[in-house]
Motif scaffolding. Sequence first.
Motif, PDB file in Angstrom:
ATOM      1  N   GLY A 173       0.772  -1.313  -0.171  1.00  0.00           N
ATOM      2  CA  GLY A 173       0.015   0.039   0.138  1.00  0.00           C
ATOM      3  C   GLY A 173       0.862   1.242  -0.118  1.00  0.00           C
ATOM      4  O   GLY A 173       0.561   2.467  -0.581  1.00  0.00           O
ATOM      5  N   ASP A 174       1.877   1.176   0.781  1.00  0.00           N
ATOM      6  CA  ASP A 174       2.850   2.525   0.728  1.00  0.00           C
ATOM      7  C   ASP A 174       3.656   2.588  -0.686  1.00  0.00           C
ATOM      8  O   ASP A 174       3.658   3.578  -1.084  1.00  0.00           O
ATOM      9  CB  ASP A 174       3.952   2.128   1.848  1.00  0.00           C
ATOM     10  N   ALA A 175       3.964   1.554  -1.265  1.00  0.00           N
ATOM     11  CA  ALA A 175       4.683   1.453  -2.504  1.00  0.00           C
ATOM     12  C   ALA A 175       3.617   2.160  -3.671  1.00  0.00           C
ATOM     13  O   ALA A 175       4.057   2.635  -4.455  1.00  0.00           O
ATOM     14  CB  ALA A 175       5.158   0.198  -2.996  1.00  0.00           C
ATOM     15  N   THR A 176       2.493   1.684  -3.491  1.00  0.00           N
ATOM     16  CA  THR A 176       1.683   2.079  -4.626  1.00  0.00           C
ATOM     17  C   THR A 176       0.644   3.258  -4.126  1.00  0.00           C
ATOM     18  O   THR A 176      -0.295   3.732  -4.813  1.00  0.00           O
ATOM     19  CB  THR A 176       0.503   0.786  -4.997  1.00  0.00           C
ATOM     20  N   ASP A 177       0.796   3.924  -3.035  1.00  0.00           N
ATOM     21  CA  ASP A 177       0.069   4.835  -2.404  1.00  0.00           C
ATOM     22  C   ASP A 177      -1.510   4.615  -2.492  1.00  0.00           C
ATOM     23  O   ASP A 177      -2.278   5.267  -2.849  1.00  0.00           O
ATOM     24  CB  ASP A 177       0.270   6.022  -3.368  1.00  0.00           C
ATOM     25  N   ASP A 178      -1.642   3.359  -2.017  1.00  0.00           N
ATOM     26  CA  ASP A 178      -3.087   2.665  -1.836  1.00  0.00           C
ATOM     27  C   ASP A 178      -3.507   2.749  -0.281  1.00  0.00           C
ATOM     28  O   ASP A 178      -2.835   1.974   0.251  1.00  0.00           O
ATOM     29  CB  ASP A 178      -3.360   1.402  -2.144  1.00  0.00           C
ATOM     30  N   ARG A 179      -4.237   3.965   0.010  1.00  0.00           N
ATOM     31  CA  ARG A 179      -4.509   4.129   1.287  1.00  0.00           C
ATOM     32  C   ARG A 179      -5.182   2.946   1.896  1.00  0.00           C
ATOM     33  O   ARG A 179      -5.383   2.755   3.098  1.00  0.00           O
ATOM     34  CB  ARG A 179      -5.136   5.556   1.711  1.00  0.00           C
ATOM     35  N   GLY A 180      -6.232   2.525   1.216  1.00  0.00           N
ATOM     36  CA  GLY A 180      -6.921   1.297   1.386  1.00  0.00           C
ATOM     37  C   GLY A 180      -6.228   0.012   2.006  1.00  0.00           C
ATOM     38  O   GLY A 180      -6.597  -0.640   2.941  1.00  0.00           O
ATOM     39  N   LEU A 181      -5.319  -0.158   1.186  1.00  0.00           N
ATOM     40  CA  LEU A 181      -4.317  -1.460   1.476  1.00  0.00           C
ATOM     41  C   LEU A 181      -3.494  -1.370   2.587  1.00  0.00           C
ATOM     42  O   LEU A 181      -3.304  -2.143   3.541  1.00  0.00           O
ATOM     43  CB  LEU A 181      -3.552  -1.599   0.232  1.00  0.00           C
ATOM     44  N   GLN A 182      -2.945  -0.023   2.443  1.00  0.00           N
ATOM     45  CA  GLN A 182      -2.343   0.397   4.073  1.00  0.00           C
ATOM     46  C   GLN A 182      -3.008   0.112   5.177  1.00  0.00           C
ATOM     47  O   GLN A 182      -2.570  -0.362   6.233  1.00  0.00           O
ATOM     48  CB  GLN A 182      -1.967   1.874   3.885  1.00  0.00           C
TER      49      GLN A 182
END
Length: 58
Positions: free
Chosen positions: A23-32
């Motif tokens: 999530g951090d790498a892809t800037d996906d706040r949901g996954l984070q």
Amino acid sequence: MGTDDKLDAKADQLKGKVKEGVGDATDDRGLQSEGQTDQAKGHLKEGVEKVKDAFKKD
């Protein structure tokens, strides 16, 4: 702490770390957020098992 329960808790923590990292790498706040939730769930399971073990020793 039961071996299966301990492994389950650690698996949740690891799964959460991976999700949070992706999530951090892809800037996906949901996954984070999912990753952080999985890690918290793993820590909670681990804590419950430690409490159970403490009562078993008495």
